[in-house]
Design a protein around this motif. Structure first.
Motif, mmCIF file in Angstrom:
data_model
loop_
_atom_site.group_PDB
_atom_site.id
_atom_site.type_symbol
_atom_site.label_atom_id
_atom_site.label_comp_id
_atom_site.label_asym_id
_atom_site.label_seq_id
_atom_site.Cartn_x
_atom_site.Cartn_y
_atom_site.Cartn_z
ATOM 1 N N SER A 116 17.659 -13.240 22.310
ATOM 2 C CA SER A 116 17.574 -14.520 21.602
ATOM 3 C C SER A 116 18.302 -15.618 22.363
ATOM 4 O O SER A 116 17.865 -16.778 22.388
ATOM 5 C CB SER A 116 18.142 -14.383 20.187
ATOM 6 O OG SER A 116 17.363 -13.498 19.414
ATOM 7 N N THR A 117 19.414 -15.273 22.996
ATOM 8 C CA THR A 117 20.154 -16.249 23.805
ATOM 9 C C THR A 117 19.288 -16.743 24.959
ATOM 10 O O THR A 117 19.240 -17.950 25.245
ATOM 11 C CB THR A 117 21.442 -15.617 24.359
ATOM 12 O OG1 THR A 117 22.228 -15.133 23.268
ATOM 13 C CG2 THR A 117 22.248 -16.628 25.158
ATOM 14 N N ILE A 118 18.584 -15.835 25.618
ATOM 15 C CA ILE A 118 17.687 -16.218 26.718
ATOM 16 C C ILE A 118 16.548 -17.094 26.191
ATOM 17 O O ILE A 118 16.193 -18.110 26.806
ATOM 18 C CB ILE A 118 17.118 -14.966 27.415
ATOM 19 C CG1 ILE A 118 18.246 -14.138 28.045
ATOM 20 C CG2 ILE A 118 16.071 -15.347 28.451
ATOM 21 C CD1 ILE A 118 18.998 -14.840 29.149
ATOM 22 N N ALA A 119 15.972 -16.723 25.056
ATOM 23 C CA ALA A 119 14.855 -17.489 24.483
ATOM 24 C C ALA A 119 15.291 -18.909 24.138
ATOM 25 O O ALA A 119 14.582 -19.888 24.432
ATOM 26 C CB ALA A 119 14.307 -16.773 23.256
ATOM 27 N N VAL A 120 16.462 -19.047 23.513
ATOM 28 C CA VAL A 120 16.964 -20.366 23.130
ATOM 29 C C VAL A 120 17.238 -21.215 24.374
ATOM 30 O O VAL A 120 16.862 -22.398 24.443
ATOM 31 C CB VAL A 120 18.241 -20.225 22.265
ATOM 32 C CG1 VAL A 120 18.943 -21.571 22.127
ATOM 33 C CG2 VAL A 120 17.888 -19.687 20.886
ATOM 34 N N ASN A 121 17.886 -20.622 25.382
ATOM 35 C CA ASN A 121 18.193 -21.375 26.598
ATOM 36 C C ASN A 121 16.941 -21.740 27.383
ATOM 37 O O ASN A 121 16.867 -22.818 27.991
ATOM 38 C CB ASN A 121 19.161 -20.582 27.468
ATOM 39 C CG ASN A 121 20.599 -20.700 26.999
ATOM 40 O OD1 ASN A 121 21.281 -21.673 27.315
ATOM 41 N ND2 ASN A 121 21.054 -19.727 26.239
ATOM 42 N N LEU A 122 15.945 -20.859 27.366
ATOM 43 C CA LEU A 122 14.674 -21.172 28.023
ATOM 44 C C LEU A 122 14.005 -22.362 27.343
ATOM 45 O O LEU A 122 13.523 -23.288 28.013
ATOM 46 C CB LEU A 122 13.751 -19.951 27.993
ATOM 47 C CG LEU A 122 12.340 -20.146 28.539
ATOM 48 C CD1 LEU A 122 12.373 -20.572 30.004
ATOM 49 C CD2 LEU A 122 11.514 -18.868 28.375
ATOM 50 N N ALA A 123 13.977 -22.357 26.019
ATOM 51 C CA ALA A 123 13.372 -23.470 25.274
ATOM 52 C C ALA A 123 14.118 -24.774 25.544
ATOM 53 O O ALA A 123 13.499 -25.827 25.751
ATOM 54 C CB ALA A 123 13.365 -23.151 23.783
ATOM 55 N N CYS A 124 15.455 -24.715 25.553
ATOM 56 C CA CYS A 124 16.248 -25.915 25.833
ATOM 57 C C CYS A 124 15.988 -26.440 27.250
ATOM 58 O O CYS A 124 15.886 -27.656 27.465
ATOM 59 C CB CYS A 124 17.735 -25.613 25.647
ATOM 60 S SG CYS A 124 18.260 -25.372 23.935
ATOM 61 N N SER A 125 15.873 -25.534 28.203
ATOM 62 C CA SER A 125 15.632 -25.933 29.595
ATOM 63 C C SER A 125 14.268 -26.592 29.758
ATOM 64 O O SER A 125 14.132 -27.609 30.454
ATOM 65 C CB SER A 125 15.740 -24.712 30.516
ATOM 66 O OG SER A 125 17.035 -24.156 30.474
ATOM 67 N N LEU A 126 13.252 -26.020 29.119
ATOM 68 C CA LEU A 126 11.917 -26.619 29.187
ATOM 69 C C LEU A 126 11.910 -28.005 28.548
ATOM 70 O O LEU A 126 11.289 -28.944 29.059
ATOM 71 C CB LEU A 126 10.904 -25.705 28.483
ATOM 72 C CG LEU A 126 10.590 -24.380 29.184
ATOM 73 C CD1 LEU A 126 9.771 -23.472 28.272
ATOM 74 C CD2 LEU A 126 9.832 -24.634 30.494
ATOM 75 N N SER A 127 12.637 -28.144 27.433
ATOM 76 C CA SER A 127 12.713 -29.440 26.761
ATOM 77 C C SER A 127 13.416 -30.478 27.644
ATOM 78 O O SER A 127 13.006 -31.635 27.715
ATOM 79 C CB SER A 127 13.449 -29.295 25.430
ATOM 80 O OG SER A 127 13.561 -30.541 24.773
ATOM 81 N N LYS A 128 14.477 -30.048 28.344
ATOM 82 C CA LYS A 128 15.196 -30.971 29.230
ATOM 83 C C LYS A 128 14.335 -31.436 30.392
ATOM 84 O O LYS A 128 14.558 -32.509 30.961
ATOM 85 C CB LYS A 128 16.472 -30.296 29.767
ATOM 86 C CG LYS A 128 17.594 -30.208 28.741
ATOM 87 C CD LYS A 128 18.868 -29.672 29.369
ATOM 88 C CE LYS A 128 19.471 -30.660 30.344
ATOM 89 N NZ LYS A 128 20.777 -30.197 30.873
#
Length: 280
Positions: A116-128
């Protein structure tokens, strides 16, 4: 004698916790019948509202028993709900989601590896990067992404009625978020079998206002079970990421997850080895 109109009007005061719309307008309560001294109603909740069932039932009984000529309330469950449609479960069809360009699944062979930590950080990175991004927490039994993103107290709204109902994602950090964690009380277990799990995942995919996403990141539950199969047989997945730790047992389970995606025809984007070193 109490009329159906009077009973329906009284029941319309019960509202959905998220949208604040009446359960009568949403079609969750229907077929109100009065045969004094008994009242009969049909309860037809979508899967994402199942966490409100006990509250709604309690309020229905309280309201109807307030009428002088009613001393018995019978509540029928709508058997045509998606959970019991076996043809949908047994013969799933791959179907594009109109408002989503690419879907990335984040999975793991076992729990506790930081998926879940990887999924959240991946989503945040794509948004950035300026990409329109959504995050679907499909870990129905252990939804953690609302807590990770600081939105666990939020209640998603619903618009439309009947078959046209759509869930509105919670927005945070430029990410559209949908999770079972928004729909249940903190600490409440989700005790569901496969068909209900399949149904809620399909509703999260097709009955949510995703609003033209470039990427939808899906945080899957650990293992190789119903959620992974349901997803792979519902929508075209651009690729999967498997999260593991260096321990032997985690790697063994990750290989099983890799083999599952290969068997389902889902491309593998890569393997993330999390917690590789200890930094004191």
């Amino acid at each position: 004698m109490t009329t159906v109109e009077e009973a329906s009007y009284a029941l319309s005061k019960i509202v959905d916790a998220g949208s604040q719309k009446s359960v009568i307008d949403l079609g969750w309560i229907k077929n109100v019948r009065i045969t004094s001294p008994r009242s009969i109603i049909t309860l037809a909740l979508p899967s994402y509202a199942n966490s409100q069932r006990d509250r709604i039932v309690k309020e229905v009984r309280k309201i109807l028993l307030n009428f002088n000529d009613i001393d018995d309330v019978q509540i029928e469950l709508d058997n045509s709900s998606p959970e019991t449609n076996s043809s949908e479960v047994n013969t799933p069809q791959l179907q594009d989601i109109k408002d989503i360009k690419k879907i990335i699944a984040v999975s793991s062979g076992k729990g506790g590896v930081g998926k879940s930590t990887i999924a959240v950080n991946l989503a945040c990175s794509l948004s950035k990067l300026g990409l329109r991004t959504g995050l679907l927490d499909a870990d129905i039994y252990g939804p953690n992404t609302p807590s990770m993103l600081g939105v666990s107290e939020e209640n998603p709204k619903v618009h439309g009625s009947g078959n046209e109902q759509r869930l509105i994602p919670i927005e945070k950090y430029g990410i559209s978020i949908v999770s079972m964690g928004f729909l249940i009380e903190e600490g409440q277990p989700v005790i569901w079998r496969g068909p209900m799990l399949n149904s809620i995942i399909r509703q999260f995919l097709y009955q949510v206002e995703w609003n033209n996403l470039d990427f939808l990141v899906i945080d899957l539950p650990p293992g190789t079970g119903d959620a992974q199969i349901s997803l792979a047989q519902s929508v075209p997945i651009a690729g999967a990421i498997i999260v593991t730790t260096p321990q032997k047992v985690s790697l063994q389970d990750s290989r099983r997850g890799l083999a599952m995606f290969k068997q389902l025809g889902v491309p593998l984007l890569g393997v993330v080895e999390n917690m590789s070193v200890f930094i004191p």
